[in-house]
Design an enzyme around this catalytic site. Structure first.
Site, PDB file in Angstrom:
ATOM      1  N   ASP A  21      -2.937  -8.352  -7.306  1.00  0.00           N
ATOM      2  CA  ASP A  21      -2.556  -8.783  -5.957  1.00  0.00           C
ATOM      3  C   ASP A  21      -3.303 -10.061  -5.574  1.00  0.00           C
ATOM      4  O   ASP A  21      -4.121 -10.070  -4.655  1.00  0.00           O
ATOM      5  CB  ASP A  21      -2.902  -7.618  -4.998  1.00  0.00           C
ATOM      6  CG  ASP A  21      -2.636  -7.943  -3.552  1.00  0.00           C
ATOM      7  OD1 ASP A  21      -1.742  -8.772  -3.279  1.00  0.00           O
ATOM      8  OD2 ASP A  21      -3.321  -7.371  -2.688  1.00  0.00           O
TER       9      ASP A  21
ATOM     10  N   HIS B 176       0.824  -1.211   0.000  1.00  0.00           N
ATOM     11  CA  HIS B 176       0.000   0.000   0.000  1.00  0.00           C
ATOM     12  C   HIS B 176       0.859   1.263   0.000  1.00  0.00           C
ATOM     13  O   HIS B 176       0.467   2.273  -0.586  1.00  0.00           O
ATOM     14  CB  HIS B 176      -0.979  -0.038   1.179  1.00  0.00           C
ATOM     15  CG  HIS B 176      -1.972  -1.172   1.045  1.00  0.00           C
ATOM     16  ND1 HIS B 176      -2.525  -1.830   2.106  1.00  0.00           N
ATOM     17  CD2 HIS B 176      -2.480  -1.781  -0.070  1.00  0.00           C
ATOM     18  CE1 HIS B 176      -3.348  -2.776   1.663  1.00  0.00           C
ATOM     19  NE2 HIS B 176      -3.318  -2.778   0.353  1.00  0.00           N
TER      20      HIS B 176
ATOM     21  N   ASP C 129     -13.459 -13.042 -12.426  1.00  0.00           N
ATOM     22  CA  ASP C 129     -12.023 -13.332 -12.415  1.00  0.00           C
ATOM     23  C   ASP C 129     -11.270 -12.078 -12.894  1.00  0.00           C
ATOM     24  O   ASP C 129     -11.424 -11.657 -14.043  1.00  0.00           O
ATOM     25  CB  ASP C 129     -11.774 -14.511 -13.367  1.00  0.00           C
ATOM     26  CG  ASP C 129     -10.314 -14.899 -13.432  1.00  0.00           C
ATOM     27  OD1 ASP C 129      -9.471 -14.153 -12.890  1.00  0.00           O
ATOM     28  OD2 ASP C 129     -10.015 -15.946 -14.013  1.00  0.00           O
ATOM     29  N   GLY C 130     -10.471 -11.508 -12.011  1.00  0.00           N
ATOM     30  CA  GLY C 130      -9.754 -10.277 -12.351  1.00  0.00           C
ATOM     31  C   GLY C 130      -8.727 -10.464 -13.455  1.00  0.00           C
ATOM     32  O   GLY C 130      -8.437  -9.530 -14.209  1.00  0.00           O
TER      33      GLY C 130
ATOM     34  N   HIS D  10      -7.702  -7.976  -7.869  1.00  0.00           N
ATOM     35  CA  HIS D  10      -7.975  -8.861  -6.730  1.00  0.00           C
ATOM     36  C   HIS D  10      -8.200  -7.948  -5.524  1.00  0.00           C
ATOM     37  O   HIS D  10      -7.273  -7.686  -4.748  1.00  0.00           O
ATOM     38  CB  HIS D  10      -6.805  -9.811  -6.479  1.00  0.00           C
ATOM     39  CG  HIS D  10      -6.549 -10.747  -7.618  1.00  0.00           C
ATOM     40  ND1 HIS D  10      -6.031 -10.324  -8.813  1.00  0.00           N
ATOM     41  CD2 HIS D  10      -6.764 -12.079  -7.735  1.00  0.00           C
ATOM     42  CE1 HIS D  10      -5.923 -11.370  -9.628  1.00  0.00           C
ATOM     43  NE2 HIS D  10      -6.368 -12.442  -8.999  1.00  0.00           N
TER      44      HIS D  10
ATOM     45  N   GLU E  50     -13.447  -9.020  -7.505  1.00  0.00           N
ATOM     46  CA  GLU E  50     -13.277  -9.893  -6.337  1.00  0.00           C
ATOM     47  C   GLU E  50     -14.156 -11.112  -6.546  1.00  0.00           C
ATOM     48  O   GLU E  50     -15.365 -11.000  -6.709  1.00  0.00           O
ATOM     49  CB  GLU E  50     -13.640  -9.155  -5.039  1.00  0.00           C
ATOM     50  CG  GLU E  50     -13.683 -10.026  -3.798  1.00  0.00           C
ATOM     51  CD  GLU E  50     -12.406 -10.828  -3.538  1.00  0.00           C
ATOM     52  OE1 GLU E  50     -11.311 -10.259  -3.557  1.00  0.00           O
ATOM     53  OE2 GLU E  50     -12.532 -12.069  -3.333  1.00  0.00           O
TER      54      GLU E  50
END
Ligand code: SAM
Length: 305
Positions: A182, A19, A156-157, A42, A128
């Site tokens: 991520d 982050h 699905d990202g 994600h 997500e």
């Protein structure tokens, strides 16, 4: 497949690295007026209770954001001097904890939201797949009343990001996008999916900024991922940056205790030129405050372009 819940890990050393890097990157990108398409492949649940059941079980924030906050902003005392990127990161976390006690940890969707410009110049798309986390994420995002500026998809990202690139032109005609990738890496195939997806994203939109988080663990796929991302960036002649933070072993752990995650990395394709000096100042300080024992280290390398 869905045993991973980020709530166990929220605010740990890996989230601090991830982050902080995300904020430093966004800060630079937001200096230009043109709107930007932001994609979190994600996303997780968005907000996490640091005093909730999950975190009490794992308690990983104790070795991450809680430790950093206590070292640099001790309650009732003057804050200690810190690298600007660390201060910026702690400011964002503190903004979600107005009482001064760390109760809530903002995941990547809320970190990004904090820096997005209103007036719908910037757009955020969140993916997500976990049914519960995706419901929680939607409910958390709904409270922001951000309208069409933020969209959540239970998809699905790795697949969902592709049709979003290249991004639509902003009002000034420029196309800009940042992608955070991520995954939880709970299945081995995630490593290969990350490199294949980044390759496809770079093909579709070579100037996008792509951030990948990965765990540094003794598994060949984890070891290969940053090497593969370097190769892909070099082949595409795009600049890259690679930062790792290892907090080392917990000296209170016995030989039979599971060590947990002790190190992770961030790989950034097309990083802002400001990111390297910013991380070069911040990483040694993160290590100073979060480092525990044997195996602690930090590293920063760059190349390509
Ligand atoms: N990016 C979040 C943050 O920084 O706050 C944390 C994300 S967590 C490491 C990974 C998330 O990806 C989990 O919530 C998991 O349910 C979700 N997930 C797993 N596979 C997915 C996929 N193929 N597409 C979208 N989400 C997925």
């Amino acid at each position: 497949m869905f045993s991973y819940r980020h709530a166990f890990h929220a605010g740990n050393h890996a989230d601090v690295l991830k982050h902080l890097t995300l904020i430093a990157t966004l800060r630079h990108l937001m200096q230009k007026d043109a709107g930007i398409t932001l994609i979190d492949t994600h996303a997780g649940a968005g907000l996490y209770r640091l005093d909730g059941d999950y975190t009490e079980t794992g308690g990983e924030a104790k070795d991450g954001v809680v430790k950093l906050m206590a070292a640099l902003r001790p309650a009732g005392q003057e804050p200690a001097a810190a690298a600007p990127a660390i201060d910026d990161y702690l400011d964002v976390i503190a903004s979600y904890n107005p009482s001064g006690t760390l109760r809530v940890y903002p995941g990547s969707p809320f970190v990004i939201h904090h820096l997005m410009r209103a007036e719908s110049r910037d757009r955020l798309k969140l993916f997500e797949l976990h049914p519960t986390d995706s419901r929680t994420l939607s409910a958390n995002i709904a409270q922001l009343e951000a309208g069409r500026q933020i969209a959540v998809a239970r998809e699905d990202g790795f697949e969902g990001v592709k049709p979003l690139l290249p991004p639509p032109p902003s009002s000034t005609g420029s196309k800009r996008a940042l992608v955070l990738m991520d995954p939880s890496y709970e299945i081995k195939s995630d490593y290969g999916k990350v490199s294949a997806c980044i390759q496809e994203c770079m093909r579709r939109f070579p100037t996008g900024t792509f951030l990948v988080w990965y765990p540094v663990i003794p598994r060949p796929e984890a070891h290969d991922l940053p090497r593969r991302l370097k190769t892909l960036s070099n082949q595409a002649q795009r600049p890259w940056l690679h930062a790792t933070l290892a907090i080392g072993q917990d000296p209170t752990h016995g030989p039979d205790d599971r060590p947990g995650l002790t190190a992770s990395g961030m790989f950034v394709v097309n990083p802002p030129h400001t990111l390297k000096p910013v991380l070069a100042e911040a990483l040694p300080q993160l290590l100073l405050h979060l480092g525990r024992g044997r195996g602690k280290s930090q590293a920063l390398e760059s190349g390509g372009g």
